[in-house]
Design a protein around this motif. Structure first.
Motif, PDB file in Angstrom:
ATOM      1  N   ASP A 287     -27.677   2.923  -9.078  1.00 57.32           N
ATOM      2  CA  ASP A 287     -28.313   3.029  -7.602  1.00 57.32           C
ATOM      3  C   ASP A 287     -29.043   4.175  -7.480  1.00 57.32           C
ATOM      4  OD1 ASP A 287     -28.431   2.855  -5.064  1.00 57.32           O
ATOM      5  OD2 ASP A 287     -26.347   3.088  -4.358  1.00 57.32           O
ATOM      6  N   GLY A 288     -30.277   3.910  -7.359  1.00 59.08           N
ATOM      7  CA  GLY A 288     -31.379   5.031  -7.052  1.00 59.08           C
ATOM      8  C   GLY A 288     -31.012   5.685  -5.731  1.00 59.08           C
ATOM      9  N   ARG A 289     -30.272   5.159  -4.713  1.00 52.66           N
ATOM     10  CA  ARG A 289     -30.227   5.681  -3.393  1.00 52.66           C
ATOM     11  C   ARG A 289     -28.993   6.113  -3.180  1.00 52.66           C
ATOM     12  NH1 ARG A 289     -34.419   5.169   0.119  1.00 52.66           N
ATOM     13  NH2 ARG A 289     -33.064   5.241   1.740  1.00 52.66           N
ATOM     14  N   ALA A 290     -28.200   6.331  -4.226  1.00 56.46           N
ATOM     15  CA  ALA A 290     -26.830   6.962  -4.000  1.00 56.46           C
ATOM     16  C   ALA A 290     -26.801   8.088  -3.406  1.00 56.46           C
ATOM     17  CB  ALA A 290     -26.183   7.257  -5.593  1.00 56.46           C
ATOM     18  N   SER A 291     -25.832   8.284  -2.389  1.00 60.60           N
ATOM     19  CA  SER A 291     -25.865   9.471  -1.242  1.00 60.60           C
ATOM     20  C   SER A 291     -25.515  10.582  -2.201  1.00 60.60           C
ATOM     21  CB  SER A 291     -24.917   9.266  -0.313  1.00 60.60           C
ATOM     22  OG  SER A 291     -23.557   9.151  -1.011  1.00 60.60           O
ATOM     23  N   CYS A 292     -26.271  11.890  -1.442  1.00 59.06           N
ATOM     24  CA  CYS A 292     -25.698  13.115  -2.315  1.00 59.06           C
ATOM     25  C   CYS A 292     -24.304  13.325  -2.418  1.00 59.06           C
ATOM     26  CB  CYS A 292     -26.270  14.094  -1.282  1.00 59.06           C
ATOM     27  SG  CYS A 292     -28.405  14.239  -1.588  1.00 59.06           S
ATOM     28  N   THR A 293     -23.525  12.759  -1.361  1.00 52.23           N
ATOM     29  CA  THR A 293     -22.000  12.661  -1.605  1.00 52.23           C
ATOM     30  C   THR A 293     -21.508  12.103  -2.790  1.00 52.23           C
ATOM     31  OG1 THR A 293     -21.991  12.831   0.908  1.00 52.23           O
ATOM     32  CG2 THR A 293     -19.894  12.148  -0.411  1.00 52.23           C
ATOM     33  N   GLU A 294     -21.932  11.000  -2.818  1.00 46.14           N
ATOM     34  CA  GLU A 294     -21.584  10.299  -4.147  1.00 46.14           C
ATOM     35  C   GLU A 294     -22.039  10.831  -5.535  1.00 46.14           C
ATOM     36  OE1 GLU A 294     -21.691   5.582  -2.872  1.00 46.14           O
ATOM     37  OE2 GLU A 294     -23.620   6.737  -2.846  1.00 46.14           O
ATOM     38  N   LEU A 295     -23.343  11.397  -5.249  1.00 45.75           N
ATOM     39  CA  LEU A 295     -23.623  12.279  -6.662  1.00 45.75           C
ATOM     40  C   LEU A 295     -23.013  13.627  -6.896  1.00 45.75           C
ATOM     41  CD1 LEU A 295     -27.543  11.770  -6.157  1.00 45.75           C
ATOM     42  CD2 LEU A 295     -26.366  10.646  -7.930  1.00 45.75           C
ATOM     43  N   ALA A 296     -22.676  14.136  -5.820  1.00 40.96           N
ATOM     44  CA  ALA A 296     -21.858  15.444  -5.698  1.00 40.96           C
ATOM     45  C   ALA A 296     -20.376  15.064  -6.543  1.00 40.96           C
ATOM     46  CB  ALA A 296     -21.500  16.043  -4.398  1.00 40.96           C
ATOM     47  N   THR A 297     -19.800  13.897  -6.252  1.00 43.49           N
ATOM     48  CA  THR A 297     -18.563  13.596  -6.819  1.00 43.49           C
ATOM     49  C   THR A 297     -18.454  13.298  -8.038  1.00 43.49           C
ATOM     50  OG1 THR A 297     -17.630  12.575  -4.541  1.00 43.49           O
ATOM     51  CG2 THR A 297     -16.716  11.899  -6.625  1.00 43.49           C
ATOM     52  N   ALA A 298     -19.942  12.609  -8.484  1.00 44.21           N
ATOM     53  CA  ALA A 298     -20.110  12.251 -10.166  1.00 44.21           C
ATOM     54  C   ALA A 298     -20.256  13.470 -10.729  1.00 44.21           C
ATOM     55  CB  ALA A 298     -21.217  11.362 -10.035  1.00 44.21           C
ATOM     56  N   THR A 299     -20.816  14.298 -10.472  1.00 40.51           N
ATOM     57  CA  THR A 299     -21.410  15.610 -11.026  1.00 40.51           C
ATOM     58  C   THR A 299     -20.597  16.806 -11.043  1.00 40.51           C
ATOM     59  OG1 THR A 299     -22.782  16.255  -9.286  1.00 40.51           O
ATOM     60  CG2 THR A 299     -23.905  15.065 -10.996  1.00 40.51           C
ATOM     61  N   GLY A 300     -19.648  16.943  -9.847  1.00 39.46           N
ATOM     62  CA  GLY A 300     -18.757  17.908  -9.714  1.00 39.46           C
ATOM     63  C   GLY A 300     -19.465  19.228  -8.984  1.00 39.46           C
ATOM     64  N   TRP A 301     -20.752  18.990  -8.548  1.00 36.11           N
ATOM     65  CA  TRP A 301     -21.706  19.988  -7.831  1.00 36.11           C
ATOM     66  C   TRP A 301     -21.442  19.612  -6.363  1.00 36.11           C
ATOM     67  CZ3 TRP A 301     -26.463  18.014 -10.726  1.00 36.11           C
ATOM     68  CH2 TRP A 301     -26.679  18.478 -11.842  1.00 36.11           C
ATOM     69  N   SER A 302     -21.911  20.753  -5.915  1.00 37.94           N
ATOM     70  CA  SER A 302     -21.940  20.593  -4.025  1.00 37.94           C
ATOM     71  C   SER A 302     -23.194  19.817  -3.716  1.00 37.94           C
ATOM     72  CB  SER A 302     -22.056  21.932  -3.538  1.00 37.94           C
ATOM     73  OG  SER A 302     -23.235  22.631  -4.016  1.00 37.94           O
ATOM     74  N   GLU A 303     -23.051  19.157  -2.663  1.00 41.80           N
ATOM     75  CA  GLU A 303     -24.213  18.376  -2.011  1.00 41.80           C
ATOM     76  C   GLU A 303     -25.730  19.163  -2.223  1.00 41.80           C
ATOM     77  OE1 GLU A 303     -23.518  15.975   1.269  1.00 41.80           O
ATOM     78  OE2 GLU A 303     -21.519  15.839   0.976  1.00 41.80           O
ATOM     79  N   SER A 304     -25.319  20.680  -1.725  1.00 36.32           N
ATOM     80  CA  SER A 304     -26.702  21.345  -1.531  1.00 36.32           C
ATOM     81  C   SER A 304     -27.213  21.340  -2.988  1.00 36.32           C
ATOM     82  CB  SER A 304     -26.482  22.577  -0.980  1.00 36.32           C
ATOM     83  OG  SER A 304     -25.403  23.437  -1.805  1.00 36.32           O
ATOM     84  N   THR A 305     -26.279  21.687  -4.049  1.00 41.18           N
ATOM     85  CA  THR A 305     -26.980  21.627  -5.455  1.00 41.18           C
ATOM     86  C   THR A 305     -27.456  20.411  -5.754  1.00 41.18           C
ATOM     87  OG1 THR A 305     -24.878  23.283  -6.131  1.00 41.18           O
ATOM     88  CG2 THR A 305     -25.882  22.382  -7.673  1.00 41.18           C
ATOM     89  N   VAL A 306     -26.729  19.347  -5.565  1.00 44.52           N
ATOM     90  CA  VAL A 306     -27.501  17.982  -5.890  1.00 44.52           C
ATOM     91  C   VAL A 306     -28.917  17.974  -5.430  1.00 44.52           C
ATOM     92  CG1 VAL A 306     -27.244  15.499  -5.470  1.00 44.52           C
ATOM     93  CG2 VAL A 306     -25.188  16.849  -6.310  1.00 44.52           C
ATOM     94  N   ARG A 307     -28.974  18.190  -4.063  1.00 45.98           N
ATOM     95  CA  ARG A 307     -30.250  17.985  -3.541  1.00 45.98           C
ATOM     96  C   ARG A 307     -31.196  19.022  -4.164  1.00 45.98           C
ATOM     97  NH1 ARG A 307     -26.920  18.577   1.347  1.00 45.98           N
ATOM     98  NH2 ARG A 307     -26.832  16.652   2.319  1.00 45.98           N
ATOM     99  N   ARG A 308     -30.964  20.404  -4.567  1.00 47.87           N
ATOM    100  CA  ARG A 308     -31.917  21.000  -5.254  1.00 47.87           C
ATOM    101  C   ARG A 308     -32.272  20.583  -6.764  1.00 47.87           C
ATOM    102  NH1 ARG A 308     -28.396  25.139  -2.941  1.00 47.87           N
ATOM    103  NH2 ARG A 308     -27.604  25.399  -5.086  1.00 47.87           N
ATOM    104  N   ARG A 309     -31.115  19.960  -7.446  1.00 45.21           N
ATOM    105  CA  ARG A 309     -31.482  19.421  -8.747  1.00 45.21           C
ATOM    106  C   ARG A 309     -32.286  18.422  -8.524  1.00 45.21           C
ATOM    107  NH1 ARG A 309     -32.255  21.530 -13.248  1.00 45.21           N
ATOM    108  NH2 ARG A 309     -31.393  19.962 -15.101  1.00 45.21           N
TER     109      ARG A 309
END
Length: 324
Positions: A190-212
């Motif tokens: 899902d290329g439109r997965a939310s930053c919240t979902e991506l943060a859960t998957a990676t263990g990062w914060s949402e701000s880190t996900v956005r930067r990455r």
């Protein structure tokens, strides 16, 4: 649901084109471009995604990391083709898997990070599959057109497309860490997965996900593709073309084909043929015209082999239901 059971209206078609430009563009921005509400865009996207017609996927551009890209052709008995295609589609290193011709040939695209992995796949793993009767592998040496720039979905004017266009990529060096694998795994579904979902998957914060995400996209390592069957856009005749072109004219022929609206891929390859193309036409009659008129006018092409696509098992890096 079959793609031909869903009719795209002007808003749907505009949404598809907008997502081709930027798969993660906010629905609010797409709505402003299309002249409809954010809720309308979100509702249309959910409808098409639920119907299995459309989705956005995040893919790894291995070329930016020095990976090797191959197109592989396999011959097998018709009764084994579907099972072999599904097995190939289940591999994480394949992106496109098609059943071709009379159901006796499979074409797939593969990325391998190292020469050793290429050797293991091409010399050991594939030949050991007893139902495969022949394998030919062609290293991709350069692209002149890619699916994410295919003109088939184009509906928006340049003025509408401008606010959706992401910043250009740069040449900054980048490496991937363990958490990036989790990021790519989720985005491939899902290329439109939310930053919240991506943060859960990676263990990062949402701000880190956005930067990455920003870093990976600007480096050209992460790209977003619209996964939609050409048939849903009215292009019901797909084919793969393998051509032998006079070397001195190879760039000119490839560049000319890249400008054809029917073409979604043009790549230079190794092997007995040196140019590969993916063609999408509205009917078999249009395909015949394309081959006998537009391709025939490129007289530097010495030989041409055409293989119709019967079924796509994997597209844009994601396994598809067999009905698509």
């Amino acid at each position: 649901m079959k793609t031909d059971a869903v009719t795209l209206d002007d808003v749907d078609a505009g949404l598809v084109h907008a997502l081709q430009i930027d798969g993660r563009a906010p629905f609010r921005l797409i709505g402003e471009v299309l002249g409809v509400s954010e809720n309308t865009v979100a509702r249309r996207y959910r409808r098409l995604r639920t119907a299995g017609v459309l989705r956005v996927v995040g893919t790894l551009n291995g070329a930016r990391l020095g990976h090797h890209a191959w197109t592989i052709r396999l011959q097998c008995p018709p009764d084994a083709a579907t099972a072999i295609a599904k097995a190939l589609a289940g591999r994480p290193d394949t992106s496109y898997v098609h059943l071709l011709s009379g159901g006796t040939e499979i074409s797939c695209s593969v990325q391998t990070p190292t020469a050793d992995e290429s050797e293991a796949l091409l010399l050991h793993k594939l030949p050991r599959t007893s139902r495969i009767t022949s394998v030919s592998a062609h290293l991709l040496l350069g692209h002149y057109a890619l699916p994410n720039n295919w003109a088939g979905p184009a509906r928006l004017t340049p003025e509408q497309a401008a606010p959706l266009t992401p910043p250009p990529t740069d040449d900054s060096d980048i490496s991937l860490g363990p958490a990036d694998r989790s990021l790519f795994d989720l985005l491939s579904q899902d290329g439109r997965a939310s930053c919240t979902e991506l943060a859960t998957a990676t263990g990062w914060s949402e701000s880190t996900v956005r930067r990455r995400l920003t870093t990976l996209r600007r480096a050209g390592v992460l790209t977003f593709l619209v996964d939609i069957s050409p048939a849903a856009l009215g292009f019901r005749s797909e084919a793969r073309l393998w051509m032998s072109v006079r070397p001195s004219r190879l760039t000119a022929v490839a560049s000319a084909m890249a400008r054809h609206p029917e073409v979604s891929l043009v790549a230079q390859t190794t092997g007995p043929t040196n140019l590969l193309a993916a063609v999408n036409c509205r009917s078999s009659l249009d395909l015949a015209r394309y081959l006998t008129e537009r391709i025939a006018s490129l007289d530097a092409i010495h030989t041409l082999e055409t293989a119709p696509v019967l079924r796509t098992v994997k597209r844009a890096g994601s396994l598809l239901p067999l009905g698509r």
